[in-house]
Scaffold this active site. Structure first.
Site, PDB file in Angstrom:
ATOM      1  N   ASP A  97       0.849  -1.199   0.000  1.00  3.82           N
ATOM      2  CA  ASP A  97       0.000   0.000   0.000  1.00  3.82           C
ATOM      3  C   ASP A  97       0.887   1.253   0.000  1.00  3.82           C
ATOM      4  OD1 ASP A  97       0.955  -0.502   2.604  1.00  3.82           O
ATOM      5  OD2 ASP A  97      -0.832   0.324   3.576  1.00  3.82           O
TER       6      ASP A  97
ATOM      7  N   HIS B 118       9.677  -0.666   9.006  1.00  4.14           N
ATOM      8  CA  HIS B 118       8.662  -1.733   8.958  1.00  4.14           C
ATOM      9  C   HIS B 118       8.743  -2.615   7.698  1.00  4.14           C
ATOM     10  CE1 HIS B 118       6.907   0.494  12.259  1.00  4.14           C
ATOM     11  NE2 HIS B 118       6.703   1.537  11.484  1.00  4.14           N
TER      12      HIS B 118
HETATM   13  O1  RIB Z   1       2.528  -0.405  10.988  1.00  4.91           O
HETATM   14  C1  RIB Z   1       3.394  -0.203   9.935  1.00  4.91           C
HETATM   15  C2  RIB Z   1       2.742  -0.586   8.621  1.00  4.91           C
HETATM   16  O2  RIB Z   1       1.621   0.251   8.401  1.00  4.91           O
HETATM   17  C3  RIB Z   1       3.625  -0.417   7.418  1.00  4.91           C
HETATM   18  O3  RIB Z   1       3.328  -1.413   6.487  1.00  4.91           O
HETATM   19  C4  RIB Z   1       3.232   0.933   6.888  1.00  4.91           C
HETATM   20  O4  RIB Z   1       3.503   1.070   5.514  1.00  4.91           O
HETATM   21  C5  RIB Z   1       1.766   0.981   7.193  1.00  4.91           C
HETATM   22  O5  RIB Z   1       1.067   0.362   6.162  1.00  4.91           O
HETATM   23 CA    CA Z   2       2.866  -0.750   4.097  1.00  2.57          CA
END
Ligand code: RIB
Ligand code: CA
Length: 303
Positions: free
Chosen positions: A8, A237
């Site tokens: 996303d 992340h």
């Molecule tokens: O919590 C972090 C996640 O949430 C990552 O994938 C960031 O891109 C959002 O989608």
């Molecule tokens: Ca993400």
């Protein structure tokens, strides 16, 4: 390693995709897009831009724009900016998405590369759940799923209990956690311990003139969001998830069944469960080593 990233994009998604594109051990077979940080439409546009920027010739299949069961959610503009790339709003994308939707695309590619495809979902799990509903053999056709989401022994980042990707579609996540697929969960337990700050983005801009300045520009919005929450950098992340897929020994894991809480004040939380398949959850990491390894492929990409 044959890989599809379900994404996303999103600032850290962009970092993950450009990392994967630069990594010599990763063969990206495509990107699938999902709502979350932005709408699915914007996610597709951003993914097409990233594919072109990285010089890749791979399909982008658009997926779901709302969760499996819950109503639509608002994109996370406050975290990732109006178009998902912070204050960078002038991106173009000349390519076009696949005619096939994300779930059908995933099912087809998993069949075609039976036992070889590693799936890296770094957004809400909706497309993956849809693929499992579409094809009962989808899970076993995969080599594995390495996903960014959840928070087992640490607080959430959208509520005190829930991590964003899990919160945005807990029903889809729970369906996947029950599937019996070989799953590794890369949650806030590790991703929020590896922080990149402004100096790290300076380094990235310096070592990689092709993509570094682009990532640095979008990082300003992201870093400001984290700074306002008292965090001295942004969590790695989504990039750490791709890294964990291609370097299976990078993180330490525990083995436990996990479930997603579907509703109520703790909706979107991930917690230990019983009577369901065991998965592996990342709980240990070496932040400085990971940062060095994150920079490594970017050092090798020609300008
Ligand atoms: O919590 C972090 C996640 O949430 C990552 O994938 C960031 O891109 C959002 O989608
Ligand atoms: Ca993400």
């Amino acid at each position: 390693m044959k890989m599809i990233i379900d994404t996303d994009p999103g600032i850290d998604d962009a970092m993950a995709i450009l990392y994967a594109a630069a990594h010599p051990g990763i063969e990206l077979l495509g990107l699938t897009t999902v709502f979350g940080n932005v709408t699915a439409r914007q996610a597709t546009r951003n993914a097409l831009h990233l594919v072109e920027r990285a010089g890749l010739d791979i399909p982008v299949a658009q997926g779901e724009n709302k969760p499996l069961v819950n109503g639509p959610i608002e994109p996370s503009h406050h975290v990732h900016g109006p178009d998902g790339f912070g204050e960078v709003t002038s991106i173009d994308a000349r390519g076009t998405k696949e005619e096939e939707g994300a779930a059908a695309f995933l099912v087809r590619i998993a069949r075609q590369h039976r036992g070889e495809l590693v799936l890296c979902p770094v957004g809400p799990m909706t497309n993956i759940a849809k693929a499992m509903l579409l094809d009962p053999e989808f899970a076993e056709n995969l080599a594995g799923i390495v996903f960014m989401g959840g928070a087992l022994d640490v607080p959430g980042n959208v509520t005190p209990h829930a991590e964003a990707n899990a919160y945005h579609d807990p029903h889809a996540l729970d369906l996947v956690l029950k599937s019996g697929a070989a799953i590794r969960m890369i949650g806030l337990d590790v991703t929020n311990r590896v922080l990149l700050d402004a100096a790290d983005f300076d380094t990235l801009a310096q070592i990689n003139p092709a993509h570094g300045p682009f990532l640095q520009e979008m990082s300003r919005f992201y870093l400001a969001f984290y700074a306002a929450r008292g965090q001295a950098g942004c969590g790695l992340h989504d990039p750490l998830t791709v890294m964990a897929a291609v370097m299976p020994d990078l993180l330490g894991f525990i083995r436990t069944p996990v479930e997603a809480v579907l509703e109520g004040a703790e909706g979107g939380a991930t917690r230990r469960a019983t009577h369901r398949p065991t998965i592996e959850v990342a709980t240990a990491c070496e932040p400085e080593l990971i940062k060095e390894l994150f920079f490594a492929p970017f050092r090798c990409v020609p300008a």
